[in-house]
Design an enzyme around this catalytic site. Structure first.
Site, PDB file in Angstrom:
ATOM      1  N   ARG A  43      26.798 -54.029 -47.414  1.00 41.04           N
ATOM      2  CA  ARG A  43      26.532 -52.848 -46.597  1.00 41.04           C
ATOM      3  C   ARG A  43      26.639 -53.202 -45.123  1.00 41.04           C
ATOM      4  NH1 ARG A  43      24.812 -47.983 -46.859  1.00 41.04           N
ATOM      5  NH2 ARG A  43      24.713 -48.070 -49.106  1.00 41.04           N
ATOM      6  N   GLN A 317      30.040 -47.400 -54.434  1.00 36.81           N
ATOM      7  CA  GLN A 317      31.093 -47.020 -53.501  1.00 36.81           C
ATOM      8  C   GLN A 317      30.426 -46.360 -52.295  1.00 36.81           C
ATOM      9  OE1 GLN A 317      34.116 -46.222 -51.340  1.00 36.81           O
ATOM     10  NE2 GLN A 317      34.703 -47.054 -53.351  1.00 36.81           N
ATOM     11  N   TYR A 318      30.683 -46.898 -51.108  1.00 38.09           N
ATOM     12  CA  TYR A 318      30.052 -46.337 -49.912  1.00 38.09           C
ATOM     13  C   TYR A 318      30.629 -44.969 -49.555  1.00 38.09           C
ATOM     14  CZ  TYR A 318      27.701 -50.773 -48.814  1.00 38.09           C
ATOM     15  OH  TYR A 318      26.895 -51.894 -48.832  1.00 38.09           O
ATOM     16  N   ASP A 319      31.938 -44.891 -49.450  1.00 37.75           N
ATOM     17  CA  ASP A 319      32.562 -43.626 -49.059  1.00 37.75           C
ATOM     18  C   ASP A 319      34.058 -43.710 -49.325  1.00 37.75           C
ATOM     19  OD1 ASP A 319      33.537 -41.320 -47.790  1.00 37.75           O
ATOM     20  OD2 ASP A 319      31.935 -41.354 -46.304  1.00 37.75           O
TER      21      ASP A 319
END
Length: 463
Positions: A43, A317-319
């Protein structure tokens, strides 16, 4: 971003008529950062790793406040820095972490704190500024802070471009020191000319990074004068711009995207989960739900989107929609996936143009609004490529070297991606020009609206 010819309708932007003021001198920490796996991303790619004792204190703190979910996920040191590791085999959709609201750092926590009382509840501040001040004030309290074990494991900085040194930023700086604007004729009618604006002052990531730092600086100047300097008891010692930028970087990299704005919240424990490009779904990763008597206690619940074996790291999945430049700015990593490459091109019609209304009407008839942004994939303009100090081939050779520093890898990935995108912009407009004969002319459409021309273009006569 994921298609070759995609546009988004946004409000009209005026053509610039004054030179941009020079960016401020960049004063960033220059501590070296660790090498990270280039596919599985943290992150916030930490430049420091929490000590063993700090991690043990953090785990005890979580357990004492009822965070977790039966010990299914364990916060641990991983190749990327810190992450969540499965304590047993976990099926897809299994809850791996639950964090009660009392541990969140959000607007409610600000309102209940000394910061909130000093700022009238914090309601007059931007949400991120209020939480950033809470973060800094709690860091200043040291061991007396109720979040002390969590704060102790936060990295000193990330590989986000906002923390890069001037030397590192040169890797995304083009050779051109001025901003240039290239006129390009795009005709849907013989009298229509649009202006294509291309920033040639380096990568778009560089200009965005400088813009973000200017914005954070302006917010710091405001709170420094109105809050920090008048509440020395809450901020013992000196709070600098670098401190404020650190707090901004922590929020930017650790807050889940859907929890931004008024809902902004740092979620200890859950925010350790790292990103994997191999996960292509976002929807089932987390939710906020009620728990306890009558469901009155809010709980942040994190789920694994895929099956995970015991001892393996848990990823999400972040984005899916972020470009590599956005990933570099927010989190400090990029992907090798070419669909993450982008370059934003703006088509504009000047409001001072005497035929503004007619041209706008023509543009809208062809699927464009007052301003159209094309997140073009692998599109290019050769005249812009000259302002990069390396070629695509040179970037590819550099990226293949061993032991490449993470920030250099990010710079190479972003600039190479932008150049691949730029290489096709000329082709897009050339193709558009070749399609002119198939487009409906403005006058012809007006005549059709009046019933004077048939659908096949023939003039209608009356007896």
């Amino acid at each position: 971003m994921a298609t070759l010819y995609q546009h988004h309708l946004l409000p009209l932007q005026r053509l610039p008529n004054s030179p941009r003021r020079p960016p401020p001198r960049l004063r960033l920490p220059t501590k070296p950062s660790r090498h990270h796996n280039r596919q599985l991303r943290p992150r916030a790619a930490a430049s420091t790793t929490a000590t063993v004792s700090a991690m043990e204190d953090f785990r005890r703190w979580l357990a004492s406040h009822g965070a977790g979910d039966g010990g299914k996920a364990i916060p641990a040191a991983v190749p990327e820095g810190l992450g969540l590791v499965a304590a047993r085999d976990l099926p897809r959709g299994e809850v791996v972490a639950e964090v009660p609201k009392k541990l969140w750092m959000d607007a409610d926590a600000v309102a209940a704190s000394d910061i909130g009382r000093a700022c009238g509840g914090g309601g007059g501040l931007r949400p991120w500024v209020a939480v950033a001040l809470l973060l800094l004030s709690e860091v200043a309290r040291g061991a007396d802070s109720p979040w002390a074990p969590y704060l102790a494991i936060l990295p000193r900085q990330t590989d986000s471009t906002i923390f890069w040194s001037e030397e590192e930023l040169l890797e995304i700086q083009g050779q051109c020191a001025m901003q240039k604007f290239l006129p390009v004729v795009v005709c849907w009618d013989l009298s229509v000319t649009f202006m294509l604006l291309l920033s040639l002052a380096g990568t778009q990531l560089l200009s965005t990074t400088v813009g973000v730092k200017e914005y954070v600086q302006s917010e710091f100047d405001s709170v420094q004068a109105e809050i920090i300097s008048t509440n020395k008891d809450l901020f013992p010692g000196s709070i600098t711009f670098d401190d404020f930028l650190w707090a901004f970087g922590m929020l930017r990299s650790r807050v889940f995207p859907e929890l931004r704005g008024d809902k902004l919240a740092l979620i200890p424990f859950a925010d350790l989960v790292n990103h994997s490009p191999n996960i292509t779904s976002e929807g089932s990763s987390w939710e906020i739900k009620g728990k306890g008597l009558f469901g009155r206690e809010l709980m942040f619940s994190l789920r694994t989107p895929v099956n995970v074996k015991s001892g393996q790291q848990i990823y999400i999945q972040y984005d899916l929609d972020k470009s590599n430049a956005e990933l570099a700015l927010d989190y400090g990593f990029v992907e090798s996936n070419p669909s993450r490459d982008s370059f934003t091109v703006t088509l504009e019609i000047s409001e001072s143009d005497p035929f503004y209304g007619d041209k706008l009407d023509i543009a809208e008839a062809n699927g464009l609004g007052e301003t159209a942004y094309f997140d073009a994939m692998r599109d290019a303009c050769k005249s812009a490529l000259a302002d990069y100090h390396t070629t695509i081939e040179e970037d590819e050779e550099l990226s293949g070297r061993e032991n490449l520093q993470p920030r250099l890898a990010i710079a190479i990935g972003v600039r190479a991606g932008e150049k691949k995108v730029l290489q096709h912009i000329d082709g897009i407009f050339k193709q558009r020009e070749e399609e002119l004969d198939g487009l409906e002319y403005y006058q012809e459409r007006r005549l059709k609206d009046l019933g004077l021309v048939s659908d096949n273009g023939e003039i209608i006569f009356w007896e």
